[in-house]
Design a protein around this motif. Structure first.
Motif, PDB file in Angstrom:
ATOM      1  N   ILE A  31       0.836  -1.203   0.000  1.00 39.40           N
ATOM      2  CA  ILE A  31       0.000   0.000   0.000  1.00 39.40           C
ATOM      3  C   ILE A  31       0.869   1.250   0.000  1.00 39.40           C
ATOM      4  N   LYS A  32       2.041   1.197   0.635  1.00 38.89           N
ATOM      5  CA  LYS A  32       2.938   2.351   0.611  1.00 38.89           C
ATOM      6  C   LYS A  32       3.461   2.607  -0.789  1.00 38.89           C
ATOM      7  N   SER A  33       3.783   1.555  -1.540  1.00 38.87           N
ATOM      8  CA  SER A  33       4.235   1.713  -2.928  1.00 38.87           C
ATOM      9  C   SER A  33       3.115   2.245  -3.813  1.00 38.87           C
ATOM     10  N   ILE A  34       1.884   1.774  -3.591  1.00 35.30           N
ATOM     11  CA  ILE A  34       0.745   2.257  -4.384  1.00 35.30           C
ATOM     12  C   ILE A  34       0.513   3.733  -4.115  1.00 35.30           C
TER      13      ILE A  34
ATOM     14  N   HIS B  44       7.567  -6.968  -0.012  1.00 32.72           N
ATOM     15  CA  HIS B  44       6.743  -7.861  -0.824  1.00 32.72           C
ATOM     16  C   HIS B  44       7.416  -8.181  -2.159  1.00 32.72           C
ATOM     17  N   LYS B  45       6.888  -9.191  -2.865  1.00 37.58           N
ATOM     18  CA  LYS B  45       7.343  -9.501  -4.218  1.00 37.58           C
ATOM     19  C   LYS B  45       6.626  -8.558  -5.175  1.00 37.58           C
ATOM     20  N   ALA B  46       7.312  -8.137  -6.232  1.00 34.88           N
ATOM     21  CA  ALA B  46       6.746  -7.158  -7.163  1.00 34.88           C
ATOM     22  C   ALA B  46       5.544  -7.726  -7.909  1.00 34.88           C
ATOM     23  N   LYS B  47       5.643  -8.951  -8.400  1.00 34.16           N
ATOM     24  CA  LYS B  47       4.524  -9.565  -9.119  1.00 34.16           C
ATOM     25  C   LYS B  47       4.061 -10.780  -8.334  1.00 34.16           C
ATOM     26  N   SER B  48       2.893 -10.676  -7.748  1.00 35.17           N
ATOM     27  CA  SER B  48       2.307 -11.811  -7.044  1.00 35.17           C
ATOM     28  C   SER B  48       0.791 -11.715  -7.159  1.00 35.17           C
ATOM     29  N   GLU B  49       0.128 -12.814  -6.838  1.00 40.91           N
ATOM     30  CA  GLU B  49      -1.334 -12.823  -6.876  1.00 40.91           C
ATOM     31  C   GLU B  49      -1.853 -12.040  -5.678  1.00 40.91           C
ATOM     32  N   ARG B  50      -2.864 -11.209  -5.932  1.00 36.81           N
ATOM     33  CA  ARG B  50      -3.472 -10.432  -4.851  1.00 36.81           C
ATOM     34  C   ARG B  50      -4.975 -10.680  -4.849  1.00 36.81           C
ATOM     35  N   LYS B  51      -5.512 -10.990  -3.677  1.00 37.85           N
ATOM     36  CA  LYS B  51      -6.923 -11.321  -3.553  1.00 37.85           C
ATOM     37  C   LYS B  51      -7.777 -10.066  -3.671  1.00 37.85           C
ATOM     38  N   LEU B  52      -8.897 -10.199  -4.408  1.00 39.51           N
ATOM     39  CA  LEU B  52      -9.848  -9.105  -4.560  1.00 39.51           C
ATOM     40  C   LEU B  52     -11.046  -9.364  -3.661  1.00 39.51           C
ATOM     41  N   LEU B  53     -11.613  -8.293  -3.122  1.00 38.31           N
ATOM     42  CA  LEU B  53     -12.733  -8.390  -2.192  1.00 38.31           C
ATOM     43  C   LEU B  53     -14.006  -7.878  -2.866  1.00 38.31           C
TER      44      LEU B  53
ATOM     45  N   GLU C  88     -12.607 -17.746  -4.970  1.00 38.77           N
ATOM     46  CA  GLU C  88     -12.108 -16.415  -4.641  1.00 38.77           C
ATOM     47  C   GLU C  88     -11.457 -15.812  -5.876  1.00 38.77           C
ATOM     48  N   LEU C  89     -11.577 -14.501  -6.017  1.00 36.03           N
ATOM     49  CA  LEU C  89     -11.056 -13.801  -7.192  1.00 36.03           C
ATOM     50  C   LEU C  89      -9.689 -13.199  -6.876  1.00 36.03           C
ATOM     51  N   PHE C  90      -8.727 -13.448  -7.766  1.00 38.01           N
ATOM     52  CA  PHE C  90      -7.365 -12.938  -7.603  1.00 38.01           C
ATOM     53  C   PHE C  90      -6.969 -12.155  -8.843  1.00 38.01           C
ATOM     54  N   VAL C  91      -6.218 -11.065  -8.646  1.00 35.22           N
ATOM     55  CA  VAL C  91      -5.640 -10.332  -9.764  1.00 35.22           C
ATOM     56  C   VAL C  91      -4.218 -10.877  -9.945  1.00 35.22           C
ATOM     57  N   ILE C  92      -3.906 -11.216 -11.194  1.00 37.95           N
ATOM     58  CA  ILE C  92      -2.646 -11.873 -11.512  1.00 37.95           C
ATOM     59  C   ILE C  92      -1.840 -10.970 -12.439  1.00 37.95           C
ATOM     60  N   ASN C  93      -0.529 -10.972 -12.261  1.00 36.47           N
ATOM     61  CA  ASN C  93       0.403 -10.241 -13.111  1.00 36.47           C
ATOM     62  C   ASN C  93       0.341  -8.729 -12.911  1.00 36.47           C
ATOM     63  N   SER C  94      -0.211  -8.272 -11.792  1.00 38.59           N
ATOM     64  CA  SER C  94      -0.163  -6.838 -11.505  1.00 38.59           C
ATOM     65  C   SER C  94       1.206  -6.533 -10.894  1.00 38.59           C
ATOM     66  N   HIS C  95       1.744  -5.384 -11.211  1.00 40.70           N
ATOM     67  CA  HIS C  95       3.102  -5.042 -10.784  1.00 40.70           C
ATOM     68  C   HIS C  95       3.052  -3.904  -9.764  1.00 40.70           C
ATOM     69  N   ILE C  96       3.514  -4.180  -8.560  1.00 35.11           N
ATOM     70  CA  ILE C  96       3.672  -3.155  -7.526  1.00 35.11           C
ATOM     71  C   ILE C  96       5.142  -3.193  -7.131  1.00 35.11           C
ATOM     72  N   GLU C  97       5.861  -2.107  -7.417  1.00 37.20           N
ATOM     73  CA  GLU C  97       7.297  -2.069  -7.124  1.00 37.20           C
ATOM     74  C   GLU C  97       7.550  -2.281  -5.645  1.00 37.20           C
ATOM     75  N   GLU C  98       8.729  -2.855  -5.349  1.00 40.96           N
ATOM     76  CA  GLU C  98       9.104  -3.032  -3.952  1.00 40.96           C
ATOM     77  C   GLU C  98       9.267  -1.665  -3.310  1.00 40.96           C
ATOM     78  N   TYR C  99       8.871  -1.573  -2.051  1.00 41.78           N
ATOM     79  CA  TYR C  99       8.968  -0.316  -1.309  1.00 41.78           C
ATOM     80  C   TYR C  99      10.432  -0.018  -1.035  1.00 41.78           C
ATOM     81  N   LEU C 100      10.844   1.188  -1.369  1.00 48.11           N
ATOM     82  CA  LEU C 100      12.249   1.584  -1.289  1.00 48.11           C
ATOM     83  C   LEU C 100      12.806   1.443   0.129  1.00 48.11           C
ATOM     84  N   TYR C 101      12.002   1.788   1.137  1.00 45.78           N
ATOM     85  CA  TYR C 101      12.468   1.760   2.513  1.00 45.78           C
ATOM     86  C   TYR C 101      12.060   0.487   3.246  1.00 45.78           C
ATOM     87  N   GLY C 102      11.615  -0.516   2.506  1.00 49.85           N
ATOM     88  CA  GLY C 102      11.211  -1.772   3.124  1.00 49.85           C
ATOM     89  C   GLY C 102      12.408  -2.598   3.562  1.00 49.85           C
ATOM     90  N   THR C 103      12.202  -3.421   4.564  1.00 48.54           N
ATOM     91  CA  THR C 103      13.272  -4.285   5.066  1.00 48.54           C
ATOM     92  C   THR C 103      13.115  -5.666   4.450  1.00 48.54           C
TER      93      THR C 103
END
Length: 150
Positions: free
Chosen positions: A33-36, A73-82, A54-69
């Motif tokens: 969410i910080k990267s978004i 997260h992984k840049a491309k992963s499945e994310r569940k939709l609500l 369950e519905l998942f979005v596939i192949n969406s790209h969210i860059e890794e957070y610059l200040y993350g330890t």
């Protein structure tokens, strides 16, 4: 006051005929969410699939957070939709028809700061439909130029 994020899938309206639209929430981790919120995401080549109802979005790209330890997260992963159960069932039933798919149109943050995804049930366009779209767009652009000059 936080800045709203609005990331569009510009190819979706060109490549697909949109039949129905839905707005879905996304299950995200803290660094996602910080990267978004920084605008470091893309949904250009993503699509949605059902896994165990369950519905998942596939192949969406969210860059890794610059200040993350190491919890980043992984840049491309499945994310569940609500979505509501009723909406999920109608989408799953609609996908049984041949040639239909679910495509993300827009990734945005609402006034509460939550990330939402506009998805659409779509049918792929043929090449001649795409040529018609290009021709209509060119004609509209020419008309706007003529109106502006007068």
């Amino acid at each position: 006051m936080q800045k709203t994020v609005n990331i569009l899938n510009k190819r979706a309206k060109f490549d697909y005929e949109i039949l129905e639209k839905y707005t879905a929430g996304i299950v995200l981790t803290g660094t996602e969410i910080k990267s978004i919120r920084l605008g470091k995401a893309g949904i250009a080549e993503s699509f949605c699939e059902f896994h165990n109802g369950e519905l998942f979005v596939i192949n969406s790209h969210i860059e890794e957070y610059l200040y993350g330890t190491h919890y980043n997260h992984k840049a491309k992963s499945e994310r569940k939709l609500l979505l509501n159960r009723r909406e999920l069932k109608s989408l799953e039933k609609s996908l049984q028809n041949k040639g239909l798919t679910i495509i993300p149109l827009r990734l945005f943050t609402n006034e509460k700061g939550l990330a939402k995804l506009d998805i659409a049930l779509c049918r792929g366009k043929k090449t001649y439909d795409k040529r018609d779209t290009i021709k209509d767009r060119d004609n509209k652009r020419d008309l706007d130029r003529i109106k502006k000059s007068h």
